[in-house]
Each structure stands twice: as C-alpha cells, then as structure tokens.
Design a protein around this motif. Structure first.
Motif, PDB file in Angstrom:
ATOM      1  N   UNK A  32       0.770  -1.162  -0.134  1.00 33.35           N
ATOM      2  CA  UNK A  32      -0.129   0.098   0.136  1.00 33.35           C
ATOM      3  C   UNK A  32       1.098   1.123   0.010  1.00 33.35           C
ATOM      4  N   UNK A  34       1.421   5.530   0.571  1.00 31.79           N
ATOM      5  CA  UNK A  34       0.736   6.675   1.238  1.00 31.79           C
ATOM      6  C   UNK A  34       1.495   7.892   1.141  1.00 31.79           C
ATOM      7  N   UNK A  36       1.871  11.549   3.103  1.00 35.25           N
ATOM      8  CA  UNK A  36       1.594  12.308   4.536  1.00 35.25           C
ATOM      9  C   UNK A  36       2.185  13.621   4.238  1.00 35.25           C
ATOM     10  N   UNK A  46      -2.250  12.514   6.889  1.00 40.00           N
ATOM     11  CA  UNK A  46      -2.604  11.562   5.600  1.00 40.00           C
ATOM     12  C   UNK A  46      -3.161  12.719   4.486  1.00 40.00           C
ATOM     13  N   UNK A  49      -4.116   7.806  -0.229  1.00 41.14           N
ATOM     14  CA  UNK A  49      -3.453   6.507  -0.096  1.00 41.14           C
ATOM     15  C   UNK A  49      -3.941   5.898  -1.316  1.00 41.14           C
ATOM     16  N   UNK A  51      -4.595   1.998  -2.411  1.00 49.92           N
ATOM     17  CA  UNK A  51      -4.949   0.303  -1.872  1.00 49.92           C
ATOM     18  C   UNK A  51      -5.048  -0.511  -3.017  1.00 49.92           C
ATOM     19  N   UNK A  99       0.610  -4.722   8.826  1.00 45.80           N
ATOM     20  CA  UNK A  99       0.226  -3.431   9.428  1.00 45.80           C
ATOM     21  C   UNK A  99       1.206  -3.401  10.546  1.00 45.80           C
ATOM     22  N   UNK A 100       1.313  -4.463  11.346  1.00 46.37           N
ATOM     23  CA  UNK A 100       2.227  -4.540  12.625  1.00 46.37           C
ATOM     24  C   UNK A 100       3.562  -3.971  12.421  1.00 46.37           C
ATOM     25  N   UNK A 102       4.540  -1.422  10.629  1.00 44.21           N
ATOM     26  CA  UNK A 102       4.826  -0.021  10.651  1.00 44.21           C
ATOM     27  C   UNK A 102       5.092   0.309   9.191  1.00 44.21           C
ATOM     28  N   UNK A 103       4.818   1.413   8.817  1.00 47.74           N
ATOM     29  CA  UNK A 103       5.195   2.231   7.609  1.00 47.74           C
ATOM     30  C   UNK A 103       6.604   2.439   7.331  1.00 47.74           C
ATOM     31  N   UNK A 105       9.081   4.996   5.383  1.00 45.26           N
ATOM     32  CA  UNK A 105       9.013   6.395   5.063  1.00 45.26           C
ATOM     33  C   UNK A 105      10.248   6.755   4.098  1.00 45.26           C
TER      34      UNK A 105
ATOM     35  N   UNK B  31      -1.937  -1.712  16.875  1.00 43.24           N
ATOM     36  CA  UNK B  31      -0.620  -1.368  16.614  1.00 43.24           C
ATOM     37  C   UNK B  31      -0.332  -0.046  17.103  1.00 43.24           C
ATOM     38  N   UNK B  33       3.320   2.826  17.455  1.00 43.90           N
ATOM     39  CA  UNK B  33       4.655   2.963  17.062  1.00 43.90           C
ATOM     40  C   UNK B  33       5.424   4.347  17.498  1.00 43.90           C
ATOM     41  N   UNK B  35       8.288   6.746  16.365  1.00 42.41           N
ATOM     42  CA  UNK B  35       9.380   7.099  15.334  1.00 42.41           C
ATOM     43  C   UNK B  35      10.078   8.382  15.873  1.00 42.41           C
ATOM     44  N   UNK B  45      11.900   4.159  12.492  1.00 42.23           N
ATOM     45  CA  UNK B  45      11.126   3.483  13.679  1.00 42.23           C
ATOM     46  C   UNK B  45      11.900   3.178  14.741  1.00 42.23           C
ATOM     47  N   UNK B  50       2.416  -4.598  18.678  1.00 44.97           N
ATOM     48  CA  UNK B  50       0.873  -4.994  18.017  1.00 44.97           C
ATOM     49  C   UNK B  50      -0.015  -5.675  18.974  1.00 44.97           C
ATOM     50  N   UNK B 100      -4.659  -0.252   7.019  1.00 49.07           N
ATOM     51  CA  UNK B 100      -3.431  -0.217   8.281  1.00 49.07           C
ATOM     52  C   UNK B 100      -2.713   1.372   8.008  1.00 49.07           C
TER      53      UNK B 100
END
Lengths: 115, 113
Positions: A32, A34, A36, A46, A49, A51, A99-100, A102-103, A105, B31, B33, B35, B45, B50, B100
């Motif tokens: 996915x 994004x 920001x 945001x 995005x 998907x 998802x867990x 993290x993004x 960047x 979740x 995080x 950063x 990160x 989670x 997500x």
C-alpha cells in the motif's frame, strides 16, 4: 523489506504554479502507498493513499497521486499551489498484511512556495 | 476523529536523566509505533507494539525501551538521555483491519542538554 526514495529534498515553486513531488519505492511484495504532509511543528496528516483499483487517487487540499507499478513510482501532484501548501511531504509504503510492522518512509521533500 | 495524544509538545532534559514520553490513542488500535524524525533522515522506527505487553525493535532501538501495559498507551523510555537523542519524536497508531493507515500524534520535541 521495503524502501522509499524521494528524489528531491527541496522543491521551490511559485504560487499558483503546478508541482510534482517524486517518490519511488522498492519492494519484493505488494504494498500500500501513502503520502503524508507535515506542517511546521505538527504531526503527520494523511494526504492520500493507494490501496487498489484506479491508479489515480485524489486526496485532500487538491492533491492527487498516480501509482505506476512498472516504474514503482507514486508521484504527488497539484495543478496550482497555494502559499499554505508550504510543508514537508513524506511518501510511505507498507506491505500488504504488514500493518504491525509499521510504515517505511522516505526522507521527505520540503515544498517551498514562493509568492 | 481518531486521536493520538502525546503528553508533551516540548521537553528539555539533562544528559543522564531518565525520560518518559507518553502516547495515548482513543481508537482501540492494536498497533502502536514510536518514530524519531531528524532533518534529512525522515522518520525512523524506534519500536513498535502489536498488542499489550508485546514489543518489537524497529530500525534504531539502541538507547530506548518501551512499555505497553494497556492497549491505549505506549510509552517510550530513554534510560539515560544523551545529546544525540535530541530530536522530534512521533507516536502513531493503526488498526490491523483495512489499509493499516497510521494516525500520528503532534510530536514531542525533545532537547537534551
């Protein structure tokens, strides 16, 4: 693992001119994508995005981005910028189902609008 | 509206102090995080979680630890602050459902002197 490259650290543009902020990504799996925006002394918000589906996605404040799978790009565009668009813009990716984790960047592009 | 709240916008701490950065989210996200943001380096990160009491190292965990005793709260701890930890710290949360997309707090600008 994924990586994101934002090709320009700084983009100066005159007010009411069009702008394109470039983003390329690398991933061995589907992702996915994004964009920001970060205004001075604020958190990230945001913009838009991608998907699935249409490769042209529209976001807030008149921004849009086009997903190009063959070129692994997700460039951000706006046809006419305003002084209030001055901010830092971040491109980010996340793997599907990740998802867990993290993004991931890019390093950001500072958009500077000149009157 | 999803809200991620960081307890402080600005902090000044002395070298060697133990520092706690708190983050609370109100959307029941699984979740969370932490950063770190530095000019020219983007967002990196530090740690993520989670689930309650679960934590995983991110890309730059050295010098940091985290705590997640409740689902809505995720704390970042600097055991002994150093000047190279002067930075902007951003907390985020996301759901395991859907895209997500991550929601961010306003950030804490930490200066270690």
């Amino acid at each position: 693992a994924q990586s994101v490259t934002q090709l320009d650290s700084q983009v100066p543009v005159f007010e009411e001119a069009p702008v394109e902020l470039r983003c390329n990504y690398s991933s061995s799996v589907s992702v996915y994508l994004f964009w920001y925006v970060q205004y001075p002394n604020q958190g990230l918000q945001l913009l838009l995005k991608y998907l699935s589906g249409s490769t042209l996605v529209k976001g807030i404040n008149g921004f849009e981005a086009e997903f190009n799978k063959s070129q692994t790009s997700f460039h951000l565009r706006k046809p006419s910028v305003h002084i209030s668009d001055t901010a830092e813009y971040f491109c980010a990716v996340i793997r599907l189902g990740g998802g867990a984790d993290g993004l991931t960047f890019g390093k950001g592009t500072h958009l500077i609008i000149q009157p | 509206d999803v809200k991620v709240t960081q307890s402080s916008r600005y902090l000044v701490k002395r070298t060697g102090e133990k520092v706690f950065l708190e983050c609370v989210q109100d959307m029941d996200h699984e979740n969370m995080f932490w950063y770190r943001q530095d000019p020219g380096l983007g967002l990196r990160l530090i740690y993520f979680s989670y689930d309650v009491k679960m934590k995983e190292k991110g890309d730059i965990p050295e010098g940091y630890s985290v705590s997640r005793e409740k689902k809505e709260r995720f704390s970042l701890i600097l055991e002994s602050a150093s000047t190279n930890q002067t930075s902007m710290y951003l907390c985020a949360s996301s759901s395991i459902q859907g895209s997500t997309e991550a929601f961010f707090g306003q950030g804490t600008r930490l200066t270690v002197v």
